[in-house]
Design a protein around this motif. Structure first.
Motif, PDB file in Angstrom:
ATOM      1  N   ALA A  56     -44.031  62.081 -54.382  1.00 56.59           N
ATOM      2  CA  ALA A  56     -45.008  62.427 -55.400  1.00 56.59           C
ATOM      3  C   ALA A  56     -46.379  62.647 -54.770  1.00 56.59           C
ATOM      4  CB  ALA A  56     -45.078  61.323 -56.455  1.00 56.59           C
ATOM      5  N   VAL A  57     -47.180  63.482 -55.411  1.00 58.83           N
ATOM      6  CA  VAL A  57     -48.555  63.686 -54.994  1.00 58.83           C
ATOM      7  C   VAL A  57     -49.370  62.478 -55.460  1.00 58.83           C
ATOM      8  CG1 VAL A  57     -50.560  65.192 -55.179  1.00 58.83           C
ATOM      9  CG2 VAL A  57     -48.255  66.170 -55.227  1.00 58.83           C
ATOM     10  N   PRO A  58     -50.185  61.871 -54.598  1.00 55.78           N
ATOM     11  CA  PRO A  58     -50.995  60.733 -55.029  1.00 55.78           C
ATOM     12  C   PRO A  58     -51.916  61.109 -56.191  1.00 55.78           C
ATOM     13  CG  PRO A  58     -51.020  60.936 -52.645  1.00 55.78           C
ATOM     14  CD  PRO A  58     -50.361  62.166 -53.168  1.00 55.78           C
ATOM     15  N   GLN A  59     -52.042  60.205 -57.151  1.00 54.44           N
ATOM     16  CA  GLN A  59     -52.894  60.424 -58.327  1.00 54.44           C
ATOM     17  C   GLN A  59     -53.829  59.225 -58.475  1.00 54.44           C
ATOM     18  OE1 GLN A  59     -52.719  63.343 -59.686  1.00 54.44           O
ATOM     19  NE2 GLN A  59     -50.759  64.031 -58.812  1.00 54.44           N
ATOM     20  N   PRO A  60     -54.866  59.126 -57.636  1.00 50.46           N
ATOM     21  CA  PRO A  60     -55.703  57.919 -57.633  1.00 50.46           C
ATOM     22  C   PRO A  60     -56.815  57.905 -58.681  1.00 50.46           C
ATOM     23  CG  PRO A  60     -56.389  59.395 -55.889  1.00 50.46           C
ATOM     24  CD  PRO A  60     -55.214  60.048 -56.550  1.00 50.46           C
ATOM     25  N   VAL A  61     -57.036  59.035 -59.380  1.00 45.12           N
ATOM     26  CA  VAL A  61     -58.135  59.113 -60.348  1.00 45.12           C
ATOM     27  C   VAL A  61     -57.560  59.069 -61.756  1.00 45.12           C
ATOM     28  CG1 VAL A  61     -60.106  60.459 -61.150  1.00 45.12           C
ATOM     29  CG2 VAL A  61     -59.507  60.455 -58.715  1.00 45.12           C
ATOM     30  N   PRO A  62     -57.953  58.094 -62.582  1.00 43.02           N
ATOM     31  CA  PRO A  62     -57.442  58.023 -63.955  1.00 43.02           C
ATOM     32  C   PRO A  62     -57.798  59.274 -64.755  1.00 43.02           C
ATOM     33  CG  PRO A  62     -58.549  55.982 -63.336  1.00 43.02           C
ATOM     34  CD  PRO A  62     -58.854  56.978 -62.267  1.00 43.02           C
ATOM     35  N   ASN A  63     -56.875  59.701 -65.583  1.00 38.69           N
ATOM     36  CA  ASN A  63     -57.079  60.835 -66.480  1.00 38.69           C
ATOM     37  C   ASN A  63     -57.386  62.134 -65.734  1.00 38.69           C
ATOM     38  OD1 ASN A  63     -56.903  61.695 -69.147  1.00 38.69           O
ATOM     39  ND2 ASN A  63     -59.115  61.633 -69.440  1.00 38.69           N
ATOM     40  N   ALA A  64     -56.865  62.252 -64.524  1.00 35.13           N
ATOM     41  CA  ALA A  64     -56.991  63.482 -63.742  1.00 35.13           C
ATOM     42  C   ALA A  64     -55.711  63.664 -62.952  1.00 35.13           C
ATOM     43  CB  ALA A  64     -58.199  63.432 -62.811  1.00 35.13           C
ATOM     44  N   VAL A  65     -55.357  64.927 -62.691  1.00 36.06           N
ATOM     45  CA  VAL A  65     -54.081  65.228 -62.049  1.00 36.06           C
ATOM     46  C   VAL A  65     -54.300  66.274 -60.951  1.00 36.06           C
ATOM     47  CG1 VAL A  65     -51.740  66.124 -62.362  1.00 36.06           C
ATOM     48  CG2 VAL A  65     -52.783  64.732 -64.156  1.00 36.06           C
ATOM     49  N   LEU A  66     -53.637  66.053 -59.819  1.00 34.40           N
ATOM     50  CA  LEU A  66     -53.567  67.045 -58.748  1.00 34.40           C
ATOM     51  C   LEU A  66     -52.116  67.489 -58.623  1.00 34.40           C
ATOM     52  CD1 LEU A  66     -54.637  68.597 -56.258  1.00 34.40           C
ATOM     53  CD2 LEU A  66     -54.251  66.513 -54.907  1.00 34.40           C
ATOM     54  N   ALA A  67     -51.852  68.784 -58.831  1.00 36.80           N
ATOM     55  CA  ALA A  67     -50.509  69.349 -58.710  1.00 36.80           C
ATOM     56  C   ALA A  67     -50.516  70.382 -57.589  1.00 36.80           C
ATOM     57  CB  ALA A  67     -50.072  69.993 -60.021  1.00 36.80           C
ATOM     58  N   LEU A  68     -49.400  70.490 -56.870  1.00 38.36           N
ATOM     59  CA  LEU A  68     -49.349  71.334 -55.680  1.00 38.36           C
ATOM     60  C   LEU A  68     -48.158  72.279 -55.714  1.00 38.36           C
ATOM     61  CD1 LEU A  68     -50.148  68.671 -52.923  1.00 38.36           C
ATOM     62  CD2 LEU A  68     -51.743  70.277 -54.006  1.00 38.36           C
ATOM     63  N   ARG A  83     -60.793  62.310 -53.099  1.00 38.70           N
ATOM     64  CA  ARG A  83     -61.965  63.097 -52.726  1.00 38.70           C
ATOM     65  C   ARG A  83     -61.868  64.513 -53.286  1.00 38.70           C
ATOM     66  NH1 ARG A  83     -61.817  61.641 -48.016  1.00 38.70           N
ATOM     67  NH2 ARG A  83     -60.858  63.375 -46.890  1.00 38.70           N
ATOM     68  N   VAL A  84     -60.684  65.106 -53.221  1.00 37.90           N
ATOM     69  CA  VAL A  84     -60.502  66.458 -53.758  1.00 37.90           C
ATOM     70  C   VAL A  84     -60.757  66.478 -55.265  1.00 37.90           C
ATOM     71  CG1 VAL A  84     -58.759  68.224 -54.241  1.00 37.90           C
ATOM     72  CG2 VAL A  84     -58.931  67.261 -51.947  1.00 37.90           C
ATOM     73  N   ILE A  85     -60.151  65.534 -55.991  1.00 38.81           N
ATOM     74  CA  ILE A  85     -60.293  65.532 -57.454  1.00 38.81           C
ATOM     75  C   ILE A  85     -61.741  65.301 -57.866  1.00 38.81           C
ATOM     76  CG2 ILE A  85     -59.663  64.296 -59.558  1.00 38.81           C
ATOM     77  CD1 ILE A  85     -56.928  63.753 -58.272  1.00 38.81           C
ATOM     78  N   ARG A  86     -62.410  64.320 -57.265  1.00 33.51           N
ATOM     79  CA  ARG A  86     -63.778  63.993 -57.684  1.00 33.51           C
ATOM     80  C   ARG A  86     -64.761  65.091 -57.310  1.00 33.51           C
ATOM     81  NH1 ARG A  86     -63.840  59.266 -60.036  1.00 33.51           N
ATOM     82  NH2 ARG A  86     -62.433  57.562 -59.414  1.00 33.51           N
ATOM     83  N   ASP A  87     -64.599  65.696 -56.128  1.00 36.60           N
ATOM     84  CA  ASP A  87     -65.511  66.794 -55.756  1.00 36.60           C
ATOM     85  C   ASP A  87     -65.296  68.021 -56.627  1.00 36.60           C
ATOM     86  OD1 ASP A  87     -66.500  65.149 -53.831  1.00 36.60           O
ATOM     87  OD2 ASP A  87     -66.189  66.527 -52.156  1.00 36.60           O
ATOM     88  N   VAL A  88     -64.045  68.336 -56.943  1.00 34.88           N
ATOM     89  CA  VAL A  88     -63.775  69.467 -57.822  1.00 34.88           C
ATOM     90  C   VAL A  88     -64.350  69.213 -59.211  1.00 34.88           C
ATOM     91  CG1 VAL A  88     -61.931  70.687 -59.038  1.00 34.88           C
ATOM     92  CG2 VAL A  88     -61.763  70.318 -56.580  1.00 34.88           C
TER      93      VAL A  88
END
Length: 570
Positions: A56-68, A83-88
């Protein structure tokens, strides 16, 4: 790199309503993905066929998703994912450059959906935004509410073998591009690109060849320690140099060659010579039998694979999977990255090459197949010998059975589309659990090619035009047999297709002219013209390749009509 870190995500999809508070995050095996085409806010991460969502792709930010979507050659840490989720979320999209450039994907936050495609990614994401709803998918059919109204010229071009995108009303991402969607609109931006390597102005050809091989070694290094791997070996220089690089790494590699029994299209002697010189085992995969159909049965086509090699590639993938190989490398992109894009006197004049070489190139042009009038016209910056209308007519495949499209221009070259490659990944490689890599398309090799003068992409010499001289010289310096890198001209690779059409005209007529045929009903195929071609052996041979391409488009349309069901919309 450990084998377990070589992960490929087959794709992703999702639908998000603007201002939503809750998003379902679903992991779906690739072979069961259509079971999740249901309404509601969701992000669906596809996983390799037949596997649980262990990678699975790591999902460390609540209420946010990174899909690849695409290959992940190393472990994606929770720290990088966060870092990717928060900067985006903050609008700092440059952070996406920290992901492997072969990846595409989506970052979904409460404020927006950001879709991205790496600068070296062959994975396309299709999307649309309307009435507060953003939808995207690696499979364009997921975005359809019903039968689409195809543009006739686009279908006509697909039938002629052009690599075009046929679905109307959808947006796509270019390499290095992203789309920021808030439900009412989508804003496109560029977050990454290919910058030329900083090389001296008059870098000689042999230095380009050495650099190309050094960078290829770096590009193939991660695969060398990934267990048993394969190489699609055609007998040409592109795949031969890839195999040489893996052999230099000491990789456990096997070469797979799609054999043609037709002597006019037989590349097996060159493939055998390469494997003998590199001490690599060779597996030959025979084509479908003489009386077997060229057309696929029971395949799921997200886009038309308008190419004559589908059955051969499918048989090859099946053999590779039976051998337990899960990663295969090819010479794809060698033509695009190091081959001629344009060429003419202008390119020779402005090239940063020694004057002695320029003079030899001019003499070579004067002794080439191009007429003097064309050569003189090519002194203008906007004129290329490869774009000359006369040259296009010389190489254009016949399509006498199609309804003419008035005002249609020459073939549209869309290097960013990659519709055929995208279809092949979703229809052949990934269903068999195989990752097909293209080392020539790596970032640093593209950077080298961006610095390469057009004058070094093809060299006219002694009445011939020697394409990809950088790769040929790299092959020679590595010790690839001269039978390969000295080979000039193309084999008659279409000879088996022509022979099959000549022996099975009724099979072609049944697909394109039968009662269920859709292309005649759409005004793309002319039944009378088709009958005239089918009954004339000379015309049948001349039109064979486009007849088979058109049959693949027809089968795509039938498959779409059979499988497409309206998707409920909120």
């Amino acid at each position: 790199m450990a084998d377990q870190h070589l992960t490929e995500f087959p794709g992703c999809s999702g639908r998000i309503t603007a201002g939503t508070g809750t998003v379902d995050h679903i992991y779906t095996p690739f072979d069961a993905r259509q079971a999740n085409r249901r309404p509601g806010n969701r992000v669906c991460q596809w996983t390799p066929a037949g596997t649980a969502p262990a990678a699975a792709v790591p999902q460390p930010v609540p209420n946010a998703v990174l899909a690849l979507a695409g290959p992940l050659p190393c472990e994606l840490t929770p720290g990088l994912a966060e870092r990717v989720i928060r900067d985006v979320e903050r609008g700092h999209y440059a952070v996406l450059r920290q992901l492997p450039p072969e990846l595409a994907g989506a970052v979904v936050t409460p404020r927006r959906v950001v879709l991205f495609r790496g600068v070296c990614s062959a994975d396309q994401l299709f999307f649309r935004t309307s009435e507060g709803l953003t939808e995207w998918s690696s499979d364009p059919r997921d975005l359809l509410d019903g039968p689409p109204e195809f543009d006739r010229e686009t279908l006509w071009r697909a039938c002629r073998g052009e690599d075009v995108f046929v679905f109307p009303g959808m947006d796509r991402l270019p390499p290095g591009g992203l789309a920021v969607a808030d439900g009412s609109s989508a804003r496109a931006e560029t977050y990454d690109g290919i910058s030329a390597l900083p090389l001296p102005q008059r870098t000689p050809l042999h230095r380009y060849a050495d650099l190309a091989y050094e960078l290829l070694l770096e590009e193939t290094r991660p695969y060398a320690s990934a267990g048993r791997i394969g190489v699609l070996l055609s007998g040409g220089v592109d795949s031969a140099v890839v195999l040489a690089g893996l052999a230099d790494h000491g990789a456990d590699v096997t070469a797979y060659h799609m054999h043609s029994p037709d002597p006019l299209a037989d590349e097996l002697p060159r493939a055998r010579e390469v494997c003998r010189a590199l001490s690599v085992p060779l597996v030959t995969v025979d084509p479908p039998g003489e009386d077997e159909s060229y057309f696929p049965v029971g395949h799921d086509h997200p886009l038309p694979f308008n190419h004559v090699w589908f059955r051969r590639l499918d048989l090859t993938a099946r053999r590779i999977a039976e051998d337990g190989v899960r990663t295969v490398l090819s010479g794809l992109d060698g033509d695009i990255v190091f081959g001629p894009l344009r060429y003419g006197l202008y390119d020779v004049a402005v090239a940063g090459v020694p004057w002695r070489e320029r003079w030899a190139m001019v003499n070579g042009l004067l002794s080439s197949r191009w007429e003097l009038s064309r050569i003189v016209r090519s002194v203008r910056p906007g004129h290329s010998l490869y774009d000359d209308p006369e040259a296009t007519e010389e190489t254009e495949r016949a399509s006498d059975f199609l309804v003419p499209v008035p005002g249609a221009g020459a073939e549209r070259y869309e290097p960013d589309s990659a519709a055929q490659e995208h279809t092949l990944n979703l229809t052949v490689w990934r269903p068999y659990g195989i990752h097909c890599a293209k080392p020539w398309g790596g970032r640093e090799l593209r950077r080298l090619a961006a610095r390469l003068p057009n004058a070094y992409r093809v060299i006219p010499y002694a009445g011939r035009t020697i394409d990809k001289p950088v790769l040929r010289l790299a092959a020679a310096r590595r010790g690839v047999p001269s039978l390969v890198w000295r080979h000039y001209g193309r084999d008659w690779l279409g000879a088996p297709d022509e022979t099959w059409c000549l022996r099975h005209p009724d099979a072609v007529a049944d697909v394109l002219g039968g009662p269920d045929a859709r292309l005649p009903a759409l005004g793309v195929v002319d039944p009378r013209r088709l009958a005239a071609v089918i009954t004339d052996p000379r015309a049948l041979r001349r039109n064979a390749e486009n007849l088979l391409c058109t049959a693949m488009v027809e089968l795509f349309l039938r498959d779409l009509a059979h499988k497409l069901t309206p998707v409920p919309r909120e």
